[in-house]
Design a protein around this motif. Structure first.
Motif, short mmCIF file in Angstrom:
data_model
loop_
_atom_site.label_atom_id
_atom_site.label_comp_id
_atom_site.label_asym_id
_atom_site.label_seq_id
_atom_site.Cartn_x
_atom_site.Cartn_y
_atom_site.Cartn_z
N ALA A 120 0.83 -1.21 0.00
CA ALA A 120 0.00 0.00 0.00
C ALA A 120 0.87 1.26 0.00
N ALA A 121 1.88 1.28 0.84
CA ALA A 121 2.75 2.46 0.93
C ALA A 121 3.52 2.69 -0.36
N ASN A 122 4.08 1.62 -0.92
CA ASN A 122 4.87 1.77 -2.14
C ASN A 122 4.02 2.10 -3.36
N ALA A 123 2.86 1.47 -3.48
CA ALA A 123 1.97 1.77 -4.61
C ALA A 123 1.51 3.22 -4.55
N ARG A 124 1.15 3.69 -3.36
CA ARG A 124 0.73 5.08 -3.23
C ARG A 124 1.87 6.02 -3.57
N GLY A 125 3.08 5.68 -3.13
CA GLY A 125 4.25 6.49 -3.45
C GLY A 125 4.50 6.59 -4.94
N VAL A 126 4.29 5.47 -5.65
CA VAL A 126 4.47 5.48 -7.11
C VAL A 126 3.44 6.41 -7.76
N VAL A 127 2.19 6.30 -7.33
CA VAL A 127 1.14 7.14 -7.93
C VAL A 127 1.41 8.62 -7.65
N LEU A 128 1.90 8.95 -6.47
CA LEU A 128 2.15 10.34 -6.12
C LEU A 128 3.44 10.89 -6.74
N SER A 129 4.29 10.01 -7.21
CA SER A 129 5.60 10.45 -7.72
C SER A 129 5.46 11.26 -9.01
N GLU A 130 6.55 11.87 -9.38
CA GLU A 130 6.59 12.66 -10.61
C GLU A 130 7.17 11.86 -11.77
N ARG A 131 7.16 10.56 -11.65
CA ARG A 131 7.68 9.71 -12.72
C ARG A 131 6.80 9.83 -13.97
N GLN A 166 7.70 -13.10 -4.51
CA GLN A 166 8.40 -12.47 -3.40
C GLN A 166 9.66 -11.75 -3.90
N ARG A 167 10.37 -12.39 -4.81
CA ARG A 167 11.59 -11.80 -5.37
C ARG A 167 11.26 -10.55 -6.19
N LEU A 168 10.24 -10.63 -7.06
CA LEU A 168 9.86 -9.48 -7.89
C LEU A 168 9.44 -8.30 -7.02
N PHE A 169 8.65 -8.58 -6.01
CA PHE A 169 8.20 -7.50 -5.12
C PHE A 169 9.39 -6.87 -4.40
N ALA A 170 10.26 -7.70 -3.86
CA ALA A 170 11.43 -7.19 -3.13
C ALA A 170 12.35 -6.38 -4.05
N GLU A 171 12.55 -6.85 -5.28
CA GLU A 171 13.39 -6.12 -6.23
C GLU A 171 12.77 -4.77 -6.58
N THR A 172 11.46 -4.74 -6.76
CA THR A 172 10.79 -3.49 -7.10
C THR A 172 10.88 -2.51 -5.94
N VAL A 173 10.65 -2.98 -4.72
CA VAL A 173 10.75 -2.11 -3.55
C VAL A 173 12.20 -1.62 -3.39
N ALA A 174 13.17 -2.48 -3.63
CA ALA A 174 14.57 -2.07 -3.55
C ALA A 174 14.89 -1.00 -4.60
N CYS A 175 14.34 -1.16 -5.79
CA CYS A 175 14.54 -0.17 -6.86
C CYS A 175 13.94 1.18 -6.43
N LEU A 176 12.75 1.14 -5.85
CA LEU A 176 12.11 2.38 -5.38
C LEU A 176 12.92 3.03 -4.26
N ALA A 177 13.44 2.21 -3.36
CA ALA A 177 14.25 2.73 -2.26
C ALA A 177 15.55 3.35 -2.77
N ALA A 178 16.15 2.71 -3.77
CA ALA A 178 17.38 3.24 -4.36
C ALA A 178 17.12 4.58 -5.04
N GLU A 179 16.01 4.69 -5.74
CA GLU A 179 15.65 5.96 -6.38
C GLU A 179 15.43 7.04 -5.33
N ALA A 180 14.77 6.67 -4.25
CA ALA A 180 14.47 7.65 -3.21
C ALA A 180 15.75 8.15 -2.53
N SER A 181 16.73 7.26 -2.37
CA SER A 181 17.97 7.67 -1.71
C SER A 181 18.82 8.54 -2.63
N GLN A 182 18.66 8.42 -3.94
CA GLN A 182 19.41 9.23 -4.89
C GLN A 182 18.81 10.63 -5.01
N SER A 183 17.56 10.77 -4.67
CA SER A 183 16.89 12.08 -4.82
C SER A 183 17.29 13.05 -3.77
#
Length: 183
Positions: A120-131, A166-183
């Protein structure tokens, strides 16, 4: 007289038992029944919103933004539909975040609760993002597909895709976290 006494004691016992159960146990059971019903209704709504996210992403993917052969009227109508679909994504993810503790809290295992909350948190973050819209769609599909299968697919589908999901979800969340740390 002995029979009358037995009937009187049995009647009083039944009456006291019925009143006690009615005053003590029944209200608690009714309240519990209501809470369980609300949790299951929230789970069903969560499943509906997951399908809304997947279907809306597919509609956005399949419907071109513009076509040179379209008339200005058709172009405006398609643009309006796309905006409506984007609003559906916003509404669905907002509901999931606002009600996460109702449906997530209804699962007995902590890992299920954590999975639902993280989604829920990650999906909402994606929708709110400026991507870009296409990137949002890809991320939402990558997040939503494993969650939908995990909670709402048939058990044999869940078992078949469990590790990959489980792997796909974890990889996607890790990708989002990496993007967030670069911003």
């Amino acid at each position: 007289m002995n029979l009358l006494w037995t009937l009187l004691v049995a009647t009083i016992t039944a009456l006291v038992t019925a009143v006690t159960v009615g005053l003590v146990a029944t209200p608690r059971l009714d309240a519990r029944k209501k809470r369980i019903g609300e949790a299951h209704a929230a789970r069903d709504t969560f499943g509906t919103h997951l399908m809304t996210v997947l279907a809306t992403c597919t509609l956005l993917e399949q419907t071109p933004v513009d076509n040179p052969d379209w008339t200005p009227t058709l172009r405006d109508r398609v643009k309006g539909e796309r905006e409506r679909w984007l609003q559906q994504l916003d509404d669905a993810t907002r509901w999931m975040v606002d009600n996460v503790f109702t449906y997530a809290g209804s699962w007995p295992l902590q890992r299920h609760k954590d999975f639902a909350v993280a989604y829920a948190a990650n999906a909402r973050g994606v929708v709110l993002s400026e991507r870009d819209e296409a990137v949002k769609r890809e991320l939402l599909i990558a997040l939503t597909t494993p969650v939908q299968r995990h909670f709402f697919a048939f058990w044999w589908t869940r078992a078949r895709y469990y590790t990959a999901d489980q792997r796909l979800f974890a990889e996607t969340v890790a990708c989002l976290a990496a993007e967030a740390s670069q911003s």
